[in-house]
Design a protein around this motif. Sequence first.
Motif, mmCIF file in Angstrom:
data_model
loop_
_atom_site.group_PDB
_atom_site.id
_atom_site.type_symbol
_atom_site.label_atom_id
_atom_site.label_comp_id
_atom_site.label_asym_id
_atom_site.label_seq_id
_atom_site.Cartn_x
_atom_site.Cartn_y
_atom_site.Cartn_z
ATOM 1 N N VAL A 67 0.854 -1.181 0.000
ATOM 2 C CA VAL A 67 0.000 0.000 0.000
ATOM 3 C C VAL A 67 0.892 1.235 0.000
ATOM 4 C CG1 VAL A 67 -1.844 1.272 1.158
ATOM 5 C CG2 VAL A 67 -1.753 -1.220 1.346
ATOM 6 N N CYS A 86 0.783 5.788 -1.104
ATOM 7 C CA CYS A 86 -0.034 6.906 -1.572
ATOM 8 C C CYS A 86 0.283 7.316 -3.007
ATOM 9 C CB CYS A 86 0.140 8.105 -0.641
ATOM 10 S SG CYS A 86 1.821 8.761 -0.548
ATOM 11 N N GLN A 131 -10.308 0.156 -9.899
ATOM 12 C CA GLN A 131 -10.602 1.037 -8.777
ATOM 13 C C GLN A 131 -11.394 0.262 -7.744
ATOM 14 O OE1 GLN A 131 -11.868 5.004 -9.719
ATOM 15 N NE2 GLN A 131 -12.967 5.274 -7.790
ATOM 16 N N SER A 149 -13.776 4.924 0.941
ATOM 17 C CA SER A 149 -12.392 5.134 0.520
ATOM 18 C C SER A 149 -12.197 4.635 -0.907
ATOM 19 C CB SER A 149 -11.432 4.391 1.452
ATOM 20 O OG SER A 149 -11.575 4.826 2.785
ATOM 21 N N PHE A 162 -9.399 3.444 -3.687
ATOM 22 C CA PHE A 162 -8.040 2.991 -3.926
ATOM 23 C C PHE A 162 -7.908 2.526 -5.369
ATOM 24 C CE2 PHE A 162 -8.061 2.896 0.622
ATOM 25 C CZ PHE A 162 -6.742 3.021 1.020
ATOM 26 N N GLN A 163 -6.775 2.796 -5.966
ATOM 27 C CA GLN A 163 -6.427 2.202 -7.242
ATOM 28 C C GLN A 163 -5.664 0.911 -6.954
ATOM 29 O OE1 GLN A 163 -7.313 3.243 -10.363
ATOM 30 N NE2 GLN A 163 -8.540 4.806 -9.332
ATOM 31 N N TYR A 182 -1.971 -1.400 -3.749
ATOM 32 C CA TYR A 182 -3.066 -0.447 -3.572
ATOM 33 C C TYR A 182 -2.512 0.961 -3.420
ATOM 34 C CZ TYR A 182 -6.182 -4.410 -2.540
ATOM 35 O OH TYR A 182 -6.928 -5.567 -2.594
ATOM 36 N N SER A 183 -3.049 1.888 -4.185
ATOM 37 C CA SER A 183 -2.654 3.289 -4.063
ATOM 38 C C SER A 183 -3.794 4.079 -3.434
ATOM 39 C CB SER A 183 -2.327 3.880 -5.440
ATOM 40 O OG SER A 183 -2.060 5.259 -5.341
ATOM 41 N N GLY A 184 -3.486 4.710 -2.295
ATOM 42 C CA GLY A 184 -4.496 5.495 -1.598
ATOM 43 C C GLY A 184 -3.990 5.878 -0.222
ATOM 44 N N ASP A 185 -4.881 6.364 0.605
ATOM 45 C CA ASP A 185 -4.554 6.805 1.954
ATOM 46 C C ASP A 185 -4.437 5.589 2.867
ATOM 47 O OD1 ASP A 185 -4.405 7.882 4.491
ATOM 48 O OD2 ASP A 185 -6.151 9.186 4.259
ATOM 49 N N PHE A 232 -7.187 2.493 4.696
ATOM 50 C CA PHE A 232 -7.167 1.091 4.301
ATOM 51 C C PHE A 232 -7.964 0.296 5.339
ATOM 52 C CE2 PHE A 232 -4.751 -2.893 3.160
ATOM 53 C CZ PHE A 232 -5.065 -2.873 1.814
#
Length: 243
Positions: free
Chosen positions: A82, A84, A104, A110, A112-113, A125-128, A132
Motif C-alpha cells: 500500500v 499513496c 478502482q 475510501s 483505492f487504485q 493499492y494506491s491510496g490513503d 485502508f
Amino acid sequence: MTQELNRTAPGLFHTDVVKYWQQRYDGGDTYWLRKEATAMLVKHYNKLNPEGKAQNMLLPLCGKSVDLDWLSSQGVPLVVGVDCLLAVLREVSVRSGQSWIQTQVSESGSDFQLLERSDGKMKLYSGDMLRFSTEIAGTFDAMWERGSLIILPPTDINKYAELLKSLLNPGGRILLESIEFDKDAIDPATDYMPFPPFPYFPKDIRLLFEPECTVEYLDKSACKWKYGKETHLVIYLITKKNM
C-alpha cells in the motif's frame, strides 16, 4: 484498551503528505531505497513467517521497495503493498516484467487504485493508508513494517497502530523496523524532530501494540543518518494474541 502515545510535531514536515513524498521521489531524496532486499528482513524472515505458513503478507507504505519482489520470490502466496503514490507503484509493476490489471476499489468511503499482477501473487493499492481496511483487502497473516511508522505524522501513529492490529489475524506477526536516535543527539522525553524520521523507543512500541500483541526485541544495528546523527535501527517482532 490500548493507551495512546501522545506526540505532537509543531511545524510538521508538510501538510500535504502526498505532495511531500512526491517531491522526495522527484528530487531523488530517497536514501532509504535499496537495490537488494533489506538485510534485517532476510535475517529474520523465519521469525516473521515460521515454516512458511503465511498465506499473505502486507507491506504498509511500501513505495517501490524491492522487498515486495523478494517476499514473492520466497513463495508467499500473496504479497500486498500500500502506498499513496500510484506512479511509484507502477514502477514496481514495470520492474516485474509481468502483466498487470488496474482497477478502482471503493469501500467504506475510501477509493483505492489497485494494480494486480496477472498471476494473482501481488496486489498494490494506491491510496490513503489510514483509510485502508479489512473491507478493502481482508486480513493478513504477516506484515513487514519497514520504516513506515517512523515517517508518519506523529499525530497519526495511534490510528496507524490500531489499523495494523485490525488487519492482522490472531497469531499473525509483524516484523517492525524502528529508529532510535543516539541519546546525545535527541532527548526522547521532550525533543522530537519536526520532520521524518521520528524516533521510537521500546516503551513507545509497547504502548502502541500492547496488550493486544506481544512485543519482542530482536535486533539492533548502528547506522549513520543522512543528517549526520548517529542512529540505531531496531527490529521488533510483534505477535497478535489469540484473544
